[in-house]
Enzyme design. Sequence first.
Site, PDB file in Angstrom:
ATOM      1  N   ASP A 234      -6.721 -25.426  21.112  1.00  0.00           N
ATOM      2  CA  ASP A 234      -6.536 -24.089  20.266  1.00  0.00           C
ATOM      3  C   ASP A 234      -7.325 -23.021  20.763  1.00  0.00           C
ATOM      4  OD1 ASP A 234      -5.884 -22.512  18.258  1.00  0.00           O
ATOM      5  OD2 ASP A 234      -6.947 -23.455  16.804  1.00  0.00           O
ATOM      6  N   GLU A 235      -7.005 -21.766  20.151  1.00  0.00           N
ATOM      7  CA  GLU A 235      -7.836 -20.510  20.820  1.00  0.00           C
ATOM      8  C   GLU A 235      -8.064 -20.547  22.271  1.00  0.00           C
ATOM      9  OE1 GLU A 235      -8.345 -18.324  18.641  1.00  0.00           O
ATOM     10  OE2 GLU A 235      -8.932 -19.366  16.808  1.00  0.00           O
TER      11      GLU A 235
ATOM     12  N   ARG B  86      -7.213  -9.788   9.941  1.00  0.00           N
ATOM     13  CA  ARG B  86      -7.869 -10.777   8.988  1.00  0.00           C
ATOM     14  C   ARG B  86      -7.436 -10.501   7.477  1.00  0.00           C
ATOM     15  NH1 ARG B  86      -7.652 -14.235  12.081  1.00  0.00           N
ATOM     16  NH2 ARG B  86      -6.868 -12.530  13.304  1.00  0.00           N
TER      17      ARG B  86
ATOM     18  N   GLN C 235      -6.170 -11.605  21.184  1.00  0.00           N
ATOM     19  CA  GLN C 235      -7.358 -11.992  20.436  1.00  0.00           C
ATOM     20  C   GLN C 235      -8.536 -12.560  21.273  1.00  0.00           C
ATOM     21  OE1 GLN C 235      -6.899 -13.631  16.516  1.00  0.00           O
ATOM     22  NE2 GLN C 235      -4.660 -13.669  17.043  1.00  0.00           N
TER      23      GLN C 235
ATOM     24  N   LYS D  21      -0.141 -20.531  13.386  1.00  0.00           N
ATOM     25  CA  LYS D  21      -0.880 -21.163  14.503  1.00  0.00           C
ATOM     26  C   LYS D  21      -1.456 -22.683  14.176  1.00  0.00           C
ATOM     27  CE  LYS D  21      -4.479 -19.066  16.094  1.00  0.00           C
ATOM     28  NZ  LYS D  21      -5.761 -19.810  16.113  1.00  0.00           N
ATOM     29  N   THR D  22      -2.248 -22.326  13.083  1.00  0.00           N
ATOM     30  CA  THR D  22      -3.095 -23.794  12.712  1.00  0.00           C
ATOM     31  C   THR D  22      -2.235 -24.784  12.085  1.00  0.00           C
ATOM     32  OG1 THR D  22      -4.900 -22.228  12.203  1.00  0.00           O
ATOM     33  CG2 THR D  22      -5.020 -24.565  11.492  1.00  0.00           C
TER      34      THR D  22
END
Length: 773
Positions: free
Chosen positions: A261-262, A650, A292, A74-75
């Site tokens: 983002d997010e 994670r 998330q 994603k990043t």
Amino acid sequence: MLEERGNARGEPGSEDLSVTGEPERGGPFQMAGERLVPFSGMERILIGLDADQCVAVTTTEGPVLVVAGPGSGKTRVLTHRVAYLIGSGRARPWQIVAVTFTNKAAREIRERLGGLLGTESAQLVQAGTFHSLCVRILRRDGYRIGLEPAFTIYDEEDQLALVKQALRDLGLDPQRFSARMLLGRLSRAKNDQHSPSDLQSMAQSYWDEVAARVYERYAQYLQRAQAVDFDDLLLRTVELFTEYPDVLAHYQDRWRYLQVDEYQDTNRLQYQLVRQLASGHRNLCVVGDPDQSIYSWRQADIRNILEFQRDFPDATVIRLGRNYRSTPQIVAAADAVIRVNRQRIERPLWTENPPGPPIRLLACWDEQQEAEMVVSEIDSLVRTGNARYRDIAVLYRINAQSRSVEEALVRRQIPYQVIGGVRFYERKEIKDALALLRVLVNPRDWLSLRRVLSETVFGRGIGEKTLLQLEQWGQRQQCSPADVLLLLVEEREEAPALAAATVRRLRELGGELVRLRAAMVEHPASQLFDLALERSGLAARYRDASDPTERERWENLVQLRSVLERYDTVPAAEGLPLFLEEAALVAAIDEAEMSGDQVTLLTLHAAKGLEFPVVFLIGVEEGLLPHARALESEAELEEERRLFYVGITRAKERLYLSYCSSRNRFGLHERSIPSHFLDDLPPDVVERVGGRGWSASAHVSSSIEDRAPVATGGTVPVMPRLRAGQRVFHPRFGDGFVVAVREKAGDQEVTVQFKRHGIKTLLASLAKLVVEE
DNA sequence: CCGTTCGAATTTTTT
DNA sequence: ATTCGAACGG
């Protein structure tokens, strides 16, 4: 730095682009032709991306929704998208905005962009959190809605103080009405864009009435102090844009491409802001993962992402489901856990990574043993060369859980950092110093002035009574208490009805403030800081203290000064506001130190967006994960499960889960049972550790005899007679030796010189001192 | 008006 | 167990 994790694992290279591209959607195939055109770095931007990622990067025009599973790059997509926009000539760097969840994420994007485009371009891209973006907007244009550029940002502590003040003013009992709960109501009202009078007219109960009246006062106080809280940063920007379309037009024209983002964790105000900014060009790309979403308690509204397609019917939707981060076992576990949620869009999650070790589930007696097991495993992983300290994270539901792990790490002398907990900028001495600086920058900030008066020698001889007089007097004169002081110095105003000595004190204090404010124009921030600390007596109080904990506070102030030095290139009058903004808006995670080799301890919330080769997720117990206070509704329970999901995902290679059968809550041993979330794990990817023979002793009440040998690892806990000169160990302060012992009512008062924490006096019966033989 | 002392509450997560 | 607030005494 370009992270080429994908290539190292044999991720699809550029040849994939031509196979899976979809020309009719303006996909990679079309772009593949274009990247041969003028710009030479375009290959670097698209290379190593898979087909879906490539579509996400190259679909630059119009609304785009990227639903990105954990570890799906994603990043990477976000960064490469921005690089692509610039590289292809579609936008200049300053026309692009990337909104991130934390400042750290923004920094990372800029760093990675630097690697793709060079640092000059990267620095020009507008990357930051919603809040920091809004500060910039309000500093520039806020005067239109009555906000001076020097406005102060209030944190939660300040907010609570204001609510309590409002309650007192209204003659309501602060015991009966919890300030925290009221603050939650105010935050919800702000997010729904309800004014105090809206709240008043909608009130259905006495509580609602109270909330409305408190809100009204609270808002007045903020305005009078020229201050905003976190919600206001968003709310007032939305207001500014609504009331002044020309201001909005300016930003719409400047910021042509918006990336968020997010997105699953944005709230309604942030959504409003996004809509306003994107409503002209509609070049909006939001990236997120509904699974998330873990911040609903902070008013995050999952509808923002779920209903994106309704808001933007022509949106291109891209799903990134392939996980490049974790082993198949970890991905399988995550998938199995999240599948149980009902409020969810089903979505495939898969990986082609090679298998790793099984997930290990550790059954422990209590948190001491849990910590001991975790730490000894860390030790052995590092000794066998399977990991460095920096590869390892210990995750937990609540901050208090860090303690037992910290104690175990200290015992083994393993370097670690704790993210969050009592944050640097929330420490008392830091807040005292900040209040001082705030008053200088914004004299109308009476809350900070009050703090300065009660915490420094500036307030000597000035108590609650005088302050009240000052405030009332100020209100009559339509100015703030600090203004009153300034007026007193200039002798332009008759003193209020106070004792002559008090008036003299006030004049002196006014003089101090005037001089410091004058110094602000000439001297850099750090020099002003020194001056302010000396004059206010804060320096003397902490620097010359004999108590080691007080001196530790001095160290913190020195550290604060070193942060300030970064703003020394300009006079304090300009540098200080920027510094205060930084101080107000740093997230816990922003302070993380990623350069050293140390184990990282952090909450599940703080771990969002991060990844570690080795993850320990501790305290997977009923009441803790899911947390006891989140069992009210199915929705809350699902959020807890998402939290568990975030924790699992994670981990890149090794994942350990642990739970205890007994836990110290409130100083009492309480029974604890494994979280029912564990039932959802596929049995074939989990290996159970411990539990044999353990379960037998479990229903024997967990007595000291049961636990002692395991928890202390070699040394024996003692409460025998201590003598001066003995070497001792304390779980928090580490090694030390006994300086003096005083007999005291059947107990001993021991004075210990610790290696790292100085001299402390402890009661032998309470302190868990271990005598080292 | 200031400092100390005693009692109570605290523990969900944070921009 | 620590920390914060209220109450009291100097």
